[in-house]
Scaffold this active site. Structure first.
Site, short mmCIF file in Angstrom:
data_model
loop_
_atom_site.label_atom_id
_atom_site.label_comp_id
_atom_site.label_asym_id
_atom_site.label_seq_id
_atom_site.Cartn_x
_atom_site.Cartn_y
_atom_site.Cartn_z
N ASP A 167 -15.94 -3.44 -5.30
CA ASP A 167 -15.50 -2.06 -5.37
C ASP A 167 -15.36 -1.64 -6.84
O ASP A 167 -14.82 -2.40 -7.65
CB ASP A 167 -14.17 -1.88 -4.65
CG ASP A 167 -13.91 -0.42 -4.31
OD1 ASP A 167 -14.80 0.21 -3.72
OD2 ASP A 167 -12.83 0.08 -4.63
N ARG B 128 -0.17 0.57 -2.19
CA ARG B 128 0.11 0.84 -3.60
C ARG B 128 1.31 0.05 -4.13
O ARG B 128 1.32 -0.34 -5.31
CB ARG B 128 0.35 2.34 -3.81
CG ARG B 128 -0.81 3.23 -3.46
CD ARG B 128 -2.02 2.93 -4.31
NE ARG B 128 -3.10 3.89 -4.04
CZ ARG B 128 -4.33 3.78 -4.51
NH1 ARG B 128 -4.65 2.74 -5.27
NH2 ARG B 128 -5.25 4.68 -4.22
N ASP C 142 -11.32 2.67 1.29
CA ASP C 142 -10.72 1.46 0.76
C ASP C 142 -9.20 1.60 0.85
O ASP C 142 -8.53 2.01 -0.09
CB ASP C 142 -11.17 1.25 -0.69
CG ASP C 142 -10.74 -0.08 -1.26
OD1 ASP C 142 -10.63 -1.04 -0.49
OD2 ASP C 142 -10.50 -0.16 -2.48
N LYS D 64 -5.37 -4.68 -1.51
CA LYS D 64 -6.65 -4.09 -1.13
C LYS D 64 -7.38 -4.87 -0.03
O LYS D 64 -8.26 -4.32 0.63
CB LYS D 64 -7.58 -4.06 -2.35
CG LYS D 64 -7.11 -3.15 -3.47
CD LYS D 64 -7.50 -1.72 -3.20
CE LYS D 64 -7.33 -0.86 -4.43
NZ LYS D 64 -7.79 0.52 -4.21
N GLU E 252 -3.01 10.35 -5.96
CA GLU E 252 -3.26 11.50 -6.83
C GLU E 252 -2.78 12.80 -6.20
O GLU E 252 -2.20 13.65 -6.87
CB GLU E 252 -4.75 11.61 -7.12
CG GLU E 252 -5.35 10.42 -7.85
CD GLU E 252 -6.86 10.46 -7.77
OE1 GLU E 252 -7.48 11.12 -8.63
OE2 GLU E 252 -7.42 9.86 -6.83
N GLN F 237 0.08 -3.51 -4.57
CA GLN F 237 -0.87 -3.52 -5.68
C GLN F 237 -0.16 -3.43 -7.03
O GLN F 237 -0.50 -4.12 -7.98
CB GLN F 237 -1.85 -2.35 -5.52
CG GLN F 237 -2.90 -2.26 -6.61
CD GLN F 237 -3.78 -1.01 -6.44
OE1 GLN F 237 -3.58 -0.21 -5.52
NE2 GLN F 237 -4.73 -0.85 -7.33
N HIS G 26 -10.60 10.49 -11.34
CA HIS G 26 -9.65 9.56 -10.71
C HIS G 26 -9.01 8.66 -11.76
O HIS G 26 -7.78 8.48 -11.78
CB HIS G 26 -10.37 8.73 -9.66
CG HIS G 26 -9.53 7.64 -9.07
ND1 HIS G 26 -8.42 7.88 -8.30
CD2 HIS G 26 -9.64 6.28 -9.15
CE1 HIS G 26 -7.88 6.73 -7.92
NE2 HIS G 26 -8.60 5.74 -8.43
N THR H 55 -10.98 -2.56 4.84
CA THR H 55 -11.87 -1.55 4.25
C THR H 55 -12.71 -1.01 5.40
O THR H 55 -13.40 -1.77 6.07
CB THR H 55 -12.78 -2.16 3.18
OG1 THR H 55 -11.98 -2.71 2.14
CG2 THR H 55 -13.71 -1.11 2.60
N GLU I 138 -8.51 5.61 -0.01
CA GLU I 138 -9.40 5.95 -1.11
C GLU I 138 -10.72 6.40 -0.52
O GLU I 138 -11.40 5.63 0.17
CB GLU I 138 -9.60 4.77 -2.07
CG GLU I 138 -8.35 4.44 -2.86
CD GLU I 138 -8.57 3.44 -3.97
OE1 GLU I 138 -7.71 3.36 -4.86
OE2 GLU I 138 -9.62 2.75 -3.96
N GLU J 211 -14.37 6.98 -0.57
CA GLU J 211 -15.44 6.39 -1.36
C GLU J 211 -16.78 6.48 -0.64
O GLU J 211 -16.86 6.85 0.54
CB GLU J 211 -15.14 4.91 -1.66
CG GLU J 211 -13.82 4.68 -2.38
CD GLU J 211 -13.69 3.26 -2.88
OE1 GLU J 211 -14.73 2.56 -3.05
OE2 GLU J 211 -12.54 2.82 -3.10
#
Length: 404
Positions: free
Chosen positions: A117, A229, A225, A245, A352, A232, A124, A249, A191, A193
């Site tokens: 990834d 948080r 993904d 992560k 975000e 992480q 971002h 996925t 996420e 993607e």
């Protein structure tokens, strides 16, 4: 409506023809399918009925043999499929081999070999930098404009759209806490993607140049993904994402071949730093794709990220991924990284969109900073196609279920 009679302008018309793997209603047998409108064609059965030389590639329970066959076979099969679903002379033979999409079970269409990834959106990366390094002189890390940053993920937890996502456990530590605690993630994120699917392998020790992208990459799909948080944030220094992560996925059940996206190709954003030769694409064909993504939470649109803004292209990511001599395998999957545009409603993650939980989203069923159990996240997208027709990308959806 009969499968041949797809309405004009349908984003899954004969100009598209994405590939998947399905089981017909009442059967556990898997077959390669091609989507046309709201139907699925049994591609192997059609190839056999029409005497195609590629019948052995299509009459399989996975896309892997077709992926490995290479660009000439990909183009030949696509031309044949287009004829099978558009030429009236084939209708009597092919029409009985269609299945209503609503009546089939869709599966992960290929065996994922390796999963990588990337982190290719400047918008971002800058947003993340401003959130976590607000006092830094530059919101980007010093290496960001010189190479596509990425990490190796876990191929065994790549799941097909529609698979529930179990809230993961892990260590987390609040900034003011003396020690970490263990438990379910309380800051579960998405996420938005795009994933690229490798078909043809490469030799160990031989990097794939920028110009080799279309010889090795079969197609693309939407990818979510999922990210814990809080897990992480505690684990990622100094080696990067791991348990935050690796739990899930999600990818679409449909792989759109690159040949269906010719009209969607665009130049990437202007580069602000001189690139090393193996990444310098100034003399290459346009490497970006104009994909318009929509993110919904429980059916409510929260973001519309534009893939055309991605700073690093899929060809550059492939070149960087192999420049050290690492080889490709059939079924390798690599994600673009979170797609975010410059506007607030174009951010591809809740991190975000809520500015790390500071600004809650107002949804019809309540406020959200991060995902709650029961939330359903769906990514959908389209790209410009021939004569103004849209090319639809298969959606990817997942429902969060409680930790076990």
């Amino acid at each position: 409506m009969p499968p041949f009679d797809v309405p004009e302008g349908d984003p899954f018309g004969p100009h598209n023809l994405p590939y998947g793997v399905f089981s017909p209603s009442g059967s556990s047998e898997r077959a390669v399918g091609v989507r046309l409108g709201d139907h699925v064609l049994d591609a192997g059965a059609a190839a056999h009925a029409l005497g195609s030389p590629y019948a052995s590639l299509l009459a399989r329970p996975t896309l892997d043999p077709l992926l490995a066959a290479g660009r000439t076979a990909w183009s030949d099969v696509r031309r044949a499929l287009t004829a099978w679903v558009t030429v009236p002379a084939h209708r009597e033979t092919v029409e009985p081999l269609f299945h209503p999409l609503s009546e089939v079970t869709l599966h992960l269409p290929f065996e994922v070999a390796d999963y990588v990834d990337f982190y290719a959106s400047e918008n971002h990366a800058r947003n993340v930098g401003r959130i976590f390094r607000p006092d830094a002189a530059d919101s980007l890390t010093p290496n960001w404009k010189h190479l596509p940053i990425g990490y190796h993920g876990r191929s065994g937890t790549v799941v097909v759209s529609g698979t529930d996502v179990v809230r993961p456990f892990g260590q987390r530590k609040a900034p003011d806490a003396a020690a970490p605690v263990f438990g379910p993630s309380v800051r579960l994120d998405i996420e938005a993607e795009v994933g690229f699917v490798v078909g043809v392998p490469s030799e160990p020790g031989r990097p794939v140049p920028l110009g080799g992208f279309r010889d090795h990459v079969f197609g693309l799909c939407l990818l979510n993904d999922w990210s814990a948080r809080d897990v992480q944030a505690w684990e990622y220094v100094p080696l990067g994402p791991f348990l935050g992560k690796s739990f899930a996925t999600s990818v679409s059940a449909w792989i759109t071949p690159l040949d269906a996206l010719e009209e969607a190709r665009v130049a990437p954003p202007e580069r602000t730093h001189e690139l090393l030769p193996y990444l310098d694409d100034a003399a290459e064909e346009p490497g970006g794709y104009d994909l318009r993504i929509t993110v919904t939470v429980n059916g409510h649109v929260v973001s519309e990220p534009p893939f055309s803004t991605m700073y690093w292209t899929a060809a550059q990511q492939l070149a960087h991924m192999t420049v050290n001599g690492a080889c490709l395998r059939t079924g390798d999957l690599y994600g673009s990284g979170t797609v975010s545009g410059p506007a607030e409603r174009e951010r591809g993650s809740l991190l975000e969109l809520t500015w790390n939980g500071r600004d809650a989203l107002e949804l019809p069923d309540g406020k959200r900073t991060f995902l709650e159990d029961g939330d359903v996240v769906t990514l959908s997208a389209w790209a410009p196609g021939p004569d103004g027709v849209r090319v639809g990308l298969g959606e990817v959806t997942g429902r969060v279920v409680p930790a076990v």
